[in-house]
Design a protein around this motif. Structure first.
Motif, PDB file in Angstrom:
ATOM      1  N   ARG A  17      42.122  48.001  39.802  1.00 20.66           N
ATOM      2  CA  ARG A  17      41.412  46.724  39.656  1.00 20.66           C
ATOM      3  C   ARG A  17      41.521  46.207  38.221  1.00 20.66           C
ATOM      4  O   ARG A  17      41.750  45.015  37.997  1.00 20.66           O
ATOM      5  CB  ARG A  17      39.945  46.878  40.048  1.00 20.66           C
ATOM      6  CG  ARG A  17      39.704  46.614  41.499  1.00 20.66           C
ATOM      7  CD  ARG A  17      38.220  46.553  41.818  1.00 20.66           C
ATOM      8  NE  ARG A  17      37.984  47.520  42.871  1.00 20.66           N
ATOM      9  CZ  ARG A  17      37.290  48.631  42.747  1.00 20.66           C
ATOM     10  NH1 ARG A  17      36.704  48.923  41.616  1.00 20.66           N
ATOM     11  NH2 ARG A  17      37.148  49.463  43.757  1.00 20.66           N
ATOM     12  N   GLY A  18      41.383  47.111  37.264  1.00 14.09           N
ATOM     13  CA  GLY A  18      41.503  46.721  35.861  1.00 14.09           C
ATOM     14  C   GLY A  18      42.892  46.227  35.524  1.00 14.09           C
ATOM     15  O   GLY A  18      43.052  45.246  34.788  1.00 14.09           O
ATOM     16  N   TRP A  19      43.909  46.873  36.065  1.00 16.07           N
ATOM     17  CA  TRP A  19      45.284  46.447  35.805  1.00 16.07           C
ATOM     18  C   TRP A  19      45.546  45.078  36.422  1.00 16.07           C
ATOM     19  O   TRP A  19      46.176  44.222  35.796  1.00 16.07           O
ATOM     20  CB  TRP A  19      46.261  47.480  36.347  1.00 16.07           C
ATOM     21  CG  TRP A  19      47.669  47.017  36.258  1.00 16.07           C
ATOM     22  CD1 TRP A  19      48.417  46.872  35.133  1.00 16.07           C
ATOM     23  CD2 TRP A  19      48.481  46.582  37.344  1.00 16.07           C
ATOM     24  NE1 TRP A  19      49.657  46.396  35.440  1.00 16.07           N
ATOM     25  CE2 TRP A  19      49.724  46.200  36.808  1.00 16.07           C
ATOM     26  CE3 TRP A  19      48.295  46.485  38.714  1.00 16.07           C
ATOM     27  CZ2 TRP A  19      50.759  45.739  37.591  1.00 16.07           C
ATOM     28  CZ3 TRP A  19      49.331  46.023  39.491  1.00 16.07           C
ATOM     29  CH2 TRP A  19      50.547  45.649  38.936  1.00 16.07           C
ATOM     30  N   LYS A  20      45.059  44.860  37.659  1.00 16.07           N
ATOM     31  CA  LYS A  20      45.266  43.569  38.311  1.00 16.07           C
ATOM     32  C   LYS A  20      44.574  42.435  37.555  1.00 16.07           C
ATOM     33  O   LYS A  20      45.054  41.315  37.545  1.00 16.07           O
ATOM     34  CB  LYS A  20      44.750  43.602  39.759  1.00 16.07           C
ATOM     35  CG  LYS A  20      45.604  44.403  40.709  1.00 16.07           C
ATOM     36  CD  LYS A  20      46.991  43.856  40.823  1.00 16.07           C
ATOM     37  CE  LYS A  20      47.061  42.800  41.881  1.00 16.07           C
ATOM     38  NZ  LYS A  20      48.402  42.312  42.151  1.00 16.07           N
ATOM     39  N   GLN A  21      43.460  42.731  36.921  1.00 16.88           N
ATOM     40  CA  GLN A  21      42.730  41.714  36.174  1.00 16.88           C
ATOM     41  C   GLN A  21      43.221  41.590  34.737  1.00 16.88           C
ATOM     42  O   GLN A  21      42.702  40.784  33.968  1.00 16.88           O
ATOM     43  CB  GLN A  21      41.238  42.031  36.188  1.00 16.88           C
ATOM     44  CG  GLN A  21      40.630  41.947  37.572  1.00 16.88           C
ATOM     45  CD  GLN A  21      39.195  42.419  37.608  1.00 16.88           C
ATOM     46  OE1 GLN A  21      38.662  42.911  36.608  1.00 16.88           O
ATOM     47  NE2 GLN A  21      38.565  42.284  38.762  1.00 16.88           N
ATOM     48  N   GLN A  23      43.090  43.966  32.376  1.00 16.68           N
ATOM     49  CA  GLN A  23      42.267  44.709  31.421  1.00 16.68           C
ATOM     50  C   GLN A  23      42.879  46.052  31.030  1.00 16.68           C
ATOM     51  O   GLN A  23      42.373  46.725  30.146  1.00 16.68           O
ATOM     52  CB  GLN A  23      40.877  44.939  32.015  1.00 16.68           C
ATOM     53  CG  GLN A  23      40.141  43.657  32.318  1.00 16.68           C
ATOM     54  CD  GLN A  23      38.878  43.885  33.121  1.00 16.68           C
ATOM     55  OE1 GLN A  23      38.621  44.994  33.565  1.00 16.68           O
ATOM     56  NE2 GLN A  23      38.107  42.837  33.308  1.00 16.68           N
TER      57      GLN A  23
END
Length: 123
Positions: A17-21, A23
């Protein structure tokens, strides 16, 4: 699945999720994925080794594991003939799929595959 492995998989999902956003960096995410994958594979190997070792004492769990591995996917859903009729019987489904694949592999359905591609938005 033990607590440590569950935490590792949860951390992997959070990292995704962090990579997709934007971050987290791709390399950081890949390292987390590799670590989680390695740990899952090791846990699976341990489970299989324990099952194989204890097969003489506990055949039920061994055969349950094997039967879970042998399960197949769902049946083919409803199909539609060229006339527009819905097909529900398995033998009719086999005939329709066989006719379609025969056309595809013989190269005689260029217009049919174009229609399918246009209908699915695959231009």
């Amino acid at each position: 699945m033990n607590k440590e492995l569950l935490d590792k998989v949860t951390y992997k999902k959070e990292a995704y999720r962090g990579w997709k956003q934007g971050q987290a960096a791709w390399e950081e995410y890949r390292e987390i994925v590799r670590a989680a994958r390695d740990q899952v594979r090791k846990a699976k190997v341990l489970i299989e080794l324990n099952l194989a070792r204890d097969v003489k004492d506990n055949k039920k769990s061994f055969y349950r594991y094997i039967s879970d591995k042998r399960k197949t996917g769902e049946n083919v859903g409803l199909l539609q003939k060229e006339t527009g009729d819905l097909i529900t019987w398995d033998m009719e489904k086999v005939e329709v799929l066989n006719d379609f694949f025969a056309l595809v592999f013989s190269g005689k359905c260029s217009s049919l595959t174009a229609e399918v591609a246009e209908g699915k938005g695959m231009d």
